[in-house]
Design a protein around this motif. Structure first.
Motif, PDB file in Angstrom:
ATOM      1  N   LEU A  34      -1.860  65.566  20.799  1.00 31.86           N
ATOM      2  CA  LEU A  34      -2.781  66.545  21.387  1.00 31.86           C
ATOM      3  C   LEU A  34      -3.490  65.990  22.614  1.00 31.86           C
ATOM      4  CD1 LEU A  34      -4.443  68.241  18.299  1.00 31.86           C
ATOM      5  CD2 LEU A  34      -2.906  69.255  19.979  1.00 31.86           C
ATOM      6  N   VAL A  35      -3.729  64.684  22.612  1.00 31.28           N
ATOM      7  CA  VAL A  35      -4.465  64.101  23.730  1.00 31.28           C
ATOM      8  C   VAL A  35      -3.664  64.228  25.031  1.00 31.28           C
ATOM      9  CG1 VAL A  35      -3.705  61.695  23.649  1.00 31.28           C
ATOM     10  CG2 VAL A  35      -6.050  62.214  24.268  1.00 31.28           C
ATOM     11  N   TRP A  36      -2.351  64.342  24.902  1.00 35.81           N
ATOM     12  CA  TRP A  36      -1.513  64.573  26.085  1.00 35.81           C
ATOM     13  C   TRP A  36      -1.403  66.057  26.391  1.00 35.81           C
ATOM     14  CZ3 TRP A  36      -0.468  60.372  28.725  1.00 35.81           C
ATOM     15  CH2 TRP A  36      -0.319  59.156  28.065  1.00 35.81           C
TER      16      TRP A  36
ATOM     17  N   VAL B 136      -0.803  64.274  15.425  1.00 36.73           N
ATOM     18  CA  VAL B 136      -2.083  64.708  15.978  1.00 36.73           C
ATOM     19  C   VAL B 136      -2.341  64.039  17.315  1.00 36.73           C
ATOM     20  CG1 VAL B 136      -4.515  64.996  15.436  1.00 36.73           C
ATOM     21  CG2 VAL B 136      -2.880  64.769  13.591  1.00 36.73           C
ATOM     22  N   ALA B 137      -1.918  62.778  17.438  1.00 33.14           N
ATOM     23  CA  ALA B 137      -2.197  62.015  18.650  1.00 33.14           C
ATOM     24  C   ALA B 137      -1.637  62.697  19.892  1.00 33.14           C
ATOM     25  CB  ALA B 137      -1.617  60.611  18.517  1.00 33.14           C
TER      26      ALA B 137
ATOM     27  N   PRO C  93      -1.533  56.420  23.539  1.00 31.41           N
ATOM     28  CA  PRO C  93      -1.368  57.186  22.312  1.00 31.41           C
ATOM     29  C   PRO C  93       0.056  57.708  22.172  1.00 31.41           C
ATOM     30  CG  PRO C  93      -3.058  58.154  23.724  1.00 31.41           C
ATOM     31  CD  PRO C  93      -2.485  57.014  24.465  1.00 31.41           C
TER      32      PRO C  93
END
Lengths: 662, 160
Positions: free
Chosen positions: B107-109, B104-105, B99
């Motif tokens: 956030l996964v990190w 927004v992506a 990602p």
């Protein structure tokens, strides 16, 4: 006829559950002990009913009775044994049936184990929970994903057989049942946790009752996951064994929380602490098995393993929500009784290490859950389509894995309550030197890359600690030094470390290539020579195999093949692997030879230490069994909880004596 | 062995580990046309015609073509980032399995790091609270009532 019989059996099972639950609840309410004894006959009846349904299904599959829709859609006359048996769990409805029969078996086993204590409200409530979950699965089988439906087959009709990927390797017969035994097994500790909450008996009793159940569930789940990885390796075609696919993640999540639980439960048993946390882990583990089934079976996530969708998704999600909400409410309601009496003295202690372990496992589970569902969340928020895949999970796992290895090195030598740095320095001295030797060896044989080397180093360190603990235990207790919770646990650790080394090596040092080859041609990959000799065709009942003979290093001949399944015409490659203790040579056809063109296209992967993944898994299984075997019979309740003094001539020279694992 | 000798030994060990790891340090190829680089790049892309397979693992037509495309771009001397963004432009962000660290992506990190940080802080606070609690308990010591309970328990236990 089969459909009628099958549905009758399932209805009988459901009725047994309902009657059992009713009898138990009224017994628990009125205190009539006689009613509580109904648990046993009713659970037995449910098992008989489920076995009946499985029997009907198996007869239908083996005789290819296409009046049953499931058989018509998933079976075929030409499916050979044992794949026709395994067809039962090759699709959604049948796999729920497998789950159901295993669950009834566990329920009967619990009722039998506690037969003299069925009138105890704790056991009574646990049986209520077991029967409720069982009943839920019977409802699934009857109404939501009906496994027995009629089908009007034209004369001469023959079904397509299971998905060719599910007919390509014998492990299909073992991986799903093992995995399901693990999933289903976690229902038992969950049932006792709920029973403890309802009865308010939140001491350590319910934990002690379910310790071995949890351990075996965990062991089955471990074996199931390792077998799944092996199967995937044997059929995937690119030498991979773990792809961080949503369904794979779904099986890994309960494993992580279950692993956290079997560690932290020891803190509660010894020190009476972490009650809420342990309950949470038990509930989380069980509900993650349900959530995993939802993710795998509802089709919300793309996966190689996903089955067709249906109304089962919302039902499972609803069940999951009920469990989670119900448990949060119960834990909140019992909050006053859950307060822990003790205190953890020092971070540098066995219990401190267990807490750190729990933090890591919980974080790991969180990361995997987040990564798995994140694309769904983003799409729900702003409609963007995105992916979270292996590179993300790999990158996140490396630091977590390294810290876990470090803990595995230090934690086993820590005493309960508190330790000094001098003590640690003494106990870790030899394990640490062993780790330096391991690291030196790794560099000498050509291992490169910082994180890989750190992995080997820490794995060496942790192995040193395992060796130290086992040697000391065996010196004191003889063969009993290898059994019991702590010692068996060390053997499980050893298995984990073997797997860790194999993971690091195979992830970091794989060589591969894809080639178009004409007969007689030779290619080199990773220092090995591969010569394409010739191709030939072999006809089987359900498939045509176009096999190519590949000579490796001028010696052995291996035959990867391209299998064409006659029912669907699908071409599925079947890799061939030359296995050795150091390196696997993996051959997979990506284009088979034909009459016009004898050239093939082949993928060759040279992967180090793969076989140690499966060996490590076996060591873990053996360790699990050893740790279920009682070590010392019973700990004297008046022994100090920290460090009993070792007895005998070989006592540890440490000034602070070490705990004898109980 | 004295504690001082041990300390010297540990320092030597640390030095040995650092030296060995530095000796073996290596960075993966980010240029060139090796198969290692090809499969590393292909492993970061999703096969859009497959159910949950990467371009490195799949034999679907699109994956085979994408691998050929990666190879030809590698020959042209493009960097990893250039190759990945070429495919992201062509197929959209969802082709990237890694990602992005923007929007927004990201956030996964970020969320896991924040959560882990909170966990560590929480554990630290818990240890501090336990330490205080222990300090209080230690200052109080056992009361006569406690002693009597222990004595009664010991008398009542036939095993001892």
């Amino acid at each position: 006829m089969s459909v009628l019989l099958g549905n009758a059996a399932i209805s009988l099972g459901l009725a047994a559950c309902v009657v059992g639950i009713g009898a138990l609840l009224s017994g628990l309410r009125s205190g009539k002990e006689k009613l509580l004894l109904w648990a046993r006959p009713m659970s037995t009846l449910a098992l008989v009913a489920a076995l009946g349904a499985v029997g009907v299904m198996q007869v239908a599959l083996l005789t290819n009775d296409t009046s049953v829709k499931y058989v018509a859609e998933e079976g075929s006359k030409t499916t050979p044994f044992p794949f026709d048996v395994a067809t039962m769990w090759s699709a959604l409805e049948g796999s729920i049936l497998l789950w159901g029969v295993l669950l009834t078996a566990f329920t009967v086993a619990v009722a039998a184990k506690f037969k003299s204590r069925l009138t105890d409200p704790l056991v009574g409530w646990a049986m209520v929970v077991m029967l409720t979950v069982t009943g839920f699965f019977f409802v699934l089988m009857l109404a939501v994903a009906p496994v027995f439906r009629t089908f009007d087959a034209a004369p001469g009709f023959d079904g397509p057989g299971p998905n060719p990927l599910l007919q390509n390797h014998i492990l299909v017969a073992f991986h799903p049942p093992m995995l399901y035994l693990g999933y289903v097994g976690f229902t038992v500790p969950f049932a006792f946790a709920i029973a403890a909450l309802v009865t308010g008996r939140l001491g350590e009793g319910w934990l002690a009752e379910t310790r071995r159940w949890t351990l075996f569930a965990w062991g089955f789940l471990t074996v199931g996951i390792v077998l799944g990885a092996w199967w995937s390796y044997e059929v995937s075609g690119w030498g991979g064994y773990w792809a961080w696919d949503p369904v794979e993640n779904a099986s890994f999540l309960p494993w992580l929380t279950g692993t956290a639980f079997i560690h932290s439960v020891m803190v509660q048993e010894r020190r009476g602490m972490l009650r809420v946390w342990n309950l949470t882990l038990v509930v989380a583990t069980f509900s993650l098995t349900i959530l995993g089934t939802f993710l795998a079976r509802s089709g919300v996530l793309q996966s190689v393993h996903a089955f067709s969708s249906g109304s089962i998704g919302p039902t499972l999600l609803g069940f999951f929500a009920v469990i989670v909400v119900g448990c949060v409410v119960l834990i909140g309601w019992r909050g006053d009784r859950l307060r822990s009496p003790g205190a953890i003295d020092s971070p540098l202690s066995r219990e401190g290490a267990f807490l750190a372990n729990n933090l890591l496992f919980a974080a790991f589970a969180f990361v995997i859950l987040l990564g798995t569902v994140f694309p769904l969340i983003v799409e729900a928020i702003n409609g963007d389509q995105m992916s979270v895949g292996a590179p993300f999970f790999d990158r996140m796992s490396v630091p977590i894995g390294l810290v876990m290895l470090f803990l595995m090195a230090v934690a086993p030598v820590l005493p309960w309550r508190s330790a000094t740095t001098e003590l640690l320095s003494k106990r870790l001295w030899w394990p640490a030197w062993a780790s330096v030797a391991v690291l030196g060896f790794a560099v000498a044989v050509g291992a490169r890359g910082v994180s890989s080397l750190l992995g080997f180093w820490l794995a060496g360190f942790a192995s040193g600690s395992v060796a130290r603990q086992l040697t000391l235990a065996a010196r004191r207790q003889g063969w009993r030094g290898l059994v019991g919770r702590a010692n068996g646990g060390m053997i499980v650790h050893l298995g984990v470390l073997v797997i860790a080394v194999a993971l690091v090596a195979s992830q970091s040092y794989t060589k591969q290539g894809e080639f178009t080859m004409s007969p007689g041609e030779t290619v080199r990959v990773g220092g090995h020579e591969f010569t394409y000799v010739s191709s030939y065709v072999r006809e089987k009942a359900n498939r045509r195999e176009i096999r190519s003979r590949i000579r490796i290093d001028g010696d052995d001949v291996f035959e990867p093949s391209m299998n064409q399944y006659l029912a669907t015409g699908q071409m599925i490659p079947r890799p061939s692997v030359k296995v050795s203790l150091t390196t696997d040579l993996y051959l997979n056809l990506t284009r088979a030879a034909s009459a016009e063109d004898p050239a093939i296209r082949i993928r060759i992967v040279v992967e180090p230490l793969i076989v140690w993944l499966w060996i490590g898994g076996s060591v873990m299984a053996v360790g699990t069994v050893l740790s279920a075997y009682p070590g010392r019979r019973h700990r004297n309740p008046l022994d100090p909880v920290s460090s009993p003094v070792a007895i005998g001539p070989d006592r540890d020279p440490d000034p602070e004596s070490e705990s004898v694992p109980a | 062995m004295t504690a001082g000798q041990r300390r010297v030994g540990w320092a030597a060990m640390l030095v040995a580990v650092v030296v060995l790891v530095l000796l073996g340090a290596r960075t993966p190829p980010t240029s060139g046309t090796s198969d290692d680089r090809l499969y590393a790049l292909a492993g970061q892309m999703k096969c859009l015609q497959c159910a949950g397979e990467s371009v490195a693992g799949s034999q679907a037509d699109i994956a085979v073509k994408m691998r050929e495309e990666i190879r030809s771009q590698m020959r042209e001397g493009r960097s990893d980032d250039e190759i990945l963004s070429f495919f992201a432009d062509r197929y959209g962000q969802r082709v990237l399995l890694n990602p992005s660290s923007e929007g927004v992506a990201s956030l996964v990190w970020i969320v896991p790091v924040v959560a882990a940080g909170l966990g560590v802080v929480g554990l630290g606070l818990a240890f501090a609270a336990w330490r205080r609690q222990r300090g209080d308990a230690a200052s109080e010591g056992a009361t006569d009532e406690d002693q009597a309970l222990v004595a009664a328990a010991l008398r009542g236990s036939p095993d001892v």
